[in-house]
Design an enzyme around this catalytic site. Structure first.
Site, short mmCIF file in Angstrom:
data_model
loop_
_atom_site.label_atom_id
_atom_site.label_comp_id
_atom_site.label_asym_id
_atom_site.label_seq_id
_atom_site.Cartn_x
_atom_site.Cartn_y
_atom_site.Cartn_z
N THR A 89 3.91 -4.93 23.11
CA THR A 89 2.89 -3.88 23.08
C THR A 89 1.57 -4.43 22.54
OG1 THR A 89 3.75 -3.16 20.93
CG2 THR A 89 4.54 -1.99 22.88
N PHE B 171 0.86 -1.18 0.00
CA PHE B 171 0.00 0.00 0.00
C PHE B 171 0.89 1.23 0.00
CE2 PHE B 171 -2.85 -3.23 1.20
CZ PHE B 171 -4.16 -2.78 1.08
N GLU C 264 -2.03 -4.39 13.43
CA GLU C 264 -0.96 -5.20 14.01
C GLU C 264 -1.41 -5.83 15.33
OE1 GLU C 264 3.52 -4.37 13.77
OE2 GLU C 264 3.00 -3.67 15.79
N PRO D 192 11.22 -6.95 14.81
CA PRO D 192 12.64 -6.70 15.08
C PRO D 192 12.94 -6.01 16.40
CG PRO D 192 11.80 -5.14 13.46
CD PRO D 192 10.73 -6.18 13.65
N ASP E 20 4.92 -4.00 3.82
CA ASP E 20 4.93 -2.54 3.85
C ASP E 20 5.81 -2.01 2.72
OD1 ASP E 20 3.23 -2.41 5.96
OD2 ASP E 20 4.63 -1.44 7.34
#
Length: 319
Positions: free
Chosen positions: A210, A86, A268, A199, A176
């Site tokens: 997270t 995208f 994500e 990473p 990405d």
């Protein structure tokens, strides 16, 4: 719904009640007679990293596969690898380097069809594609928030698989665009459902991940749970499995939106919840989504695919 450029327009047959016919080939891992490659050894290999997950899925690192053997096996199967990116707004500036580096390193010698979603088809640069490699440009609506761009991606991928890829491709990778290839990314990455270890969290404990921690969101993962933290910038697998993934994440994103909640890292976060409940059949090490070509870490012997430097405040519409 996206619109095709005139040069690549195709008639889309309505499939509301027709299950797509996936074209997954099942030729087995057949090797070529007389092929010479390094002898596999049971007691020799990488000892500094884990090369298998707790559910027996391979984790692919440099030194855990033989490229000659892998290519020999999979090139016999006449595969097509669909690959999506995208590029909206200022992200069109990354298209050229992405595609040119892919021509050098990404599934070299295989049939690859890139699908580029953009709100500026006129800004797509000319890139010379090799034999059996092609690019289709798909026009999408401009959006004012980068978070909305992220959340809409799952819906676009779901519809692309349903309307265009069934019968046209065997595997799909969703990547990405603000990235470049620096080393081989090949058939060693193929699997039914493929996740890439993030990473920045590959050596972290799960309490540092997270994940979405609010129970109100369908992306919620409670403290004390979780396997790895996966990058939203790269995932893939067979059409059927990635279709199920994108459909589930799209549905959960919509339910969250209806309940006025947005997961901390949008798609994500939902991808990580999906992979927690639906374990990937293959994991790619952070070699396949690294922090940047000039960043180093002890276990990273080769950078295959990495972020490119950028000022997020400048390229994102609402950063």
């Amino acid at each position: 719904m996206y619109e095709f450029e005139a040069t690549v327009a195709k008639q889309i047959i309505k499939q509301d009640f027709i299950k797509p016919k996936w074209t997954q080939k099942n030729a087995g891992l057949r090797s070529s007679p007389g092929l010479l490659y390094k002898q596999p050894r049971v007691l020799i290999g990488r000892t500094d990293v884990a090369s298998v997950s707790p559910w027996s899925a391979a984790i692919i690192w440099e030194g855990t596969f033989d490229a000659t053997l892998i290519d020999s096996i999979y090139k016999q199967q006449n595969l097509t690898i669909a690959t999506t990116v995208f590029a909206l707004g200022k992200y069109t500036r990354f298209i050229k380097d992405f595609l040119e580096s892919a021509e050098q390193h990404y599934f070299v010698g295989f049939r690859v069809h890139f699908y580029l979603f953009t709100d500026q088809p006129e800004s797509v640069p000319e890139v010379k594609m090799g034999e059996n490699r092609s690019l289709t440009v798909l026009k999408v609506q401009s959006l004012n928030r980068w978070q909305d761009i992220s959340m809409k991606r799952m819906e676009k991928l779901e519809k692309l698989i349903e309307n265009e890829l069934a019968g046209e491709a065997d595997y799909i990778f969703c990547l990405d665009v603000d990235t470049m290839f620096y080393g081989r990314w090949g058939a060693e990455s193929l699997g039914r459902l493929v996740g890439v270890i993030h990473p920045w969290f590959f050596d972290a404990s799960r309490d540092q991940f997270t994940y979405e921690r609010r129970p109100e969101s369908l992306a919620y993962i409670p403290a004390g749970e979780g396997d790895y933290y996966y990058a939203g910038a790269a995932f893939g697998g067979t059409l059927e499995d990635v279709h199920t993934l994108t459909k589930t994440c799209r549905e959960h994103l919509n339910i969250d939106a209806a309940n006025s909640i947005e997961a901390v890292w949008q798609e994500e976060s939902h991808l990580n919840k999906y992979f927690l409940l639906n374990k990937p059949s293959k994991l790619l090490s952070p070699e396949y989504m690294w922090r940047g070509i000039n960043e180093g870490a002890t276990p990273i012997k080769i950078v295959r695919f990495a972020d490119v430097p950028k000022n997020y405040a400048e390229v994102r519409p609402n950063a």
